[in-house]
Design an enzyme around this catalytic site. Structure first.
Site: not given
Ligand code: S3P
Length: 451
Positions: A28, A101, A327, A403
């Site tokens: 992802k 996010g 994660d 998750r």
């Molecule tokens: C991700 C960073 C992580 C992770 C998210 C994917 C990324 O988040 O939890 O699923 O692809 O940069 P954080 O930057 O908030 O730790």
């Protein structure tokens, strides 16, 4: 929490021994970055193995809204005609990043140093998550943002007219924040520097270099210092997205707890910034082996073999490992429930601001299924009941968090009684084939009518 349509309750019953090969979808994190960097390069980037989960599809739509041509040629096979660094056009409508996010934060970074305005929103989960962690450094570049109180979406970002480069120490371990700053730095003059006290996943650094950016990484006593030269002309790439270790975690962990299982999960990247879970499982005594170890595209890759492991022991997970498995704590807590003794997890307050408050969601769901969980603001402990000791039997809330949903569906495969997840629809954000894939291995699911 609702916010995406009709809930899809799903029940997971005791599985048959899980057997066979689990081909999990594309990564992802790398899928989002392939689309965004492809859109910022000049010319055609070709991508195979792209995750076709909802999060990534939202990023594809967003890149179209910013002016790139994004075409799906077949499953996993995509092309992006990029508009170049600084070439984004202003979206005509609100950009809806769904549950993602990573999508919204990286895209905010990518547009914040271009003189255009964009308004972002997302589902109920994303609208509850903090965006200040990205808009604070964007303000240093000269961008402005106007969101709801607490820095929540919907939020309008006004890109800087005359961006200045930034030197930024990330206040929390976050690859999303680091990546947003680096993407913003692409269209600022001079050098943009990000310093992170603890290394987080480094896909942005590796991929920016791959696209031709001038980027250096130096480990210093202050932390990892990443320096990017602004205004590169990014060169389009051919990208084969590796399979996602965070998705591999589910069939691997399910195999460890379901009696008689033996599952092979081929082609999983073991980039040290992502592989903390597998080390932790091995520390717990899991029968998890790396077969056919090799290098692909400069990254270590292996086929993972996981077998039922009735003698796992609880451990103290080293806090310095947290970023490399951030994660994976929900599914680790499920495995910990089937180990003997206490598994303690410290230095994990970031779990409280993921798609859901993952400590709270897992603690409540595990307790409802008969497992003892203690928690504090940035730690939690699970007391294992042994390979055959978890009662199960409860209905848990997924809280729009893929998750959490998948973790409890795995719990139900090995607990004495079935486990029901109130809404399994969020699974489609990252692992759309979870249900058929796990069923092929031996899992048993029952779709229920909406309550
Ligand atoms: C991700 C960073 C992580 C992770 C998210 C994917 C990324 O988040 O939890 O699923 O692809 O940069 P954080 O930057 O908030 O730790």
């Amino acid at each position: 929490m609702s916010g995406h349509g009709t809930p899809e309750p799903l029940r997971s019953m005791k599985a048959a021994p899980l057997k066979g090969e689990a081909h999990v979808p594309g990564d992802k994190s790398i899928s989002h970055r392939s689309l965004i960097l492809g859109a910022m390069a000049v010319g055609e980037t070709r991508i195979t193995g792209l995750l076709d989960g909802e999060d990534v599809l939202r990023t594809a739509d967003a890149m179209r809204a910013f002016g790139a041509e994004v075409i799906e040629h077949g499953p996993g096979n995509w092309s992006v005609h990029g508009v170049g660094v600084g070439g984004f056009r202003e979206p005509e409508d609100v950009v809806d990043c769904g549950n993602a996010g990573t999508g919204v934060r990286l895209i905010m970074g990518a547009m914040a140093t271009t003189p255009i305005t964009a308004t972002f929103t997302g589902d109920a989960s994303l609208r509850s998550r903090p965006m200040g962690r990205v808009t604070d450094p964007m303000a240093l570049f000269g961008a402005q943002s106007y969101g709801r109180r607490g820095g929540r979406l919907p939020m309008t970002v006004v890109g800087a007219e005359s961006p200045v480069p930034v030197r930024y120490k990330t206040p929390m371990p976050s690859a999303q924040v680091k990546s947003a700053v680096l993407l913003a730095g692409l269209n600022a003059p001079g050098e943009t520097v990000v310093i992170e006290a603890e290394p987080t996943r480094d896909h942005s650094e590796r991929m920016l270099r791959g696209f031709g950016a001038d980027l250096s990484v130096v480990d210093t006593p202050e932390g990892r210092v990443i320096t990017l030269k602004g205004h590169p002309e990014l060169q389009p790439q051919t990208i084969d997205v590796p399979r996602d270790p965070s998705s591999a975690a589910f069939p691997v962990c399910a195999a460890l707890i379901v009696e008689g299982s033996d599952v092979l999960v081929p082609n999983i990247g073991l980039n040290p910034t992502r592989a903390g879970l597998f080390e932790t499982l091995r520390d717990m005594g899991a029968d998890l082996t790396y077969e056919n170890m090799r290098e692909e595209g400069g990254e270590p890759v292996a086929d993972l073999r996981a077998r039922f492991s009735p003698d796992m022991k609880g451990i103290e997970v080293p806090p310095e490992r947290a970023a490399s498995m951030i994660d994976e704590y929900p599914i680790l807590s499920v495995v910990a429930s089937f180990a003997s003794g206490v598994t303690s997890m410290h230095g994990v307050k970031e779990l409280r601001v993921k798609e859901s408050d993952r400590i709270d969601a897992m603690a409540k769901g595990l307790r409802a299924n008969g497992v003892t969980v203690e928690e504090g603001e940035d730690w939690w402990e699970v007391t294992g009941l042994g390979a055959h000791g978890v009662p199960g039997g409860a209905t848990v809330q997924a809280r729009l968090d893929h998750r959490i949903a998948m973790s409890f569906l795995c719990l139900g495969m090995a607990s004495a009684n079935p486990v029901t997840v109130d809404d399994a629809a969020p699974v489609r954000t990252s692992f759309p084939v979870f249900e058929p894939l796990m069923t092929t291995l031996g899992a048993r699911f029952e779709r229920l009518n909406t309550p």
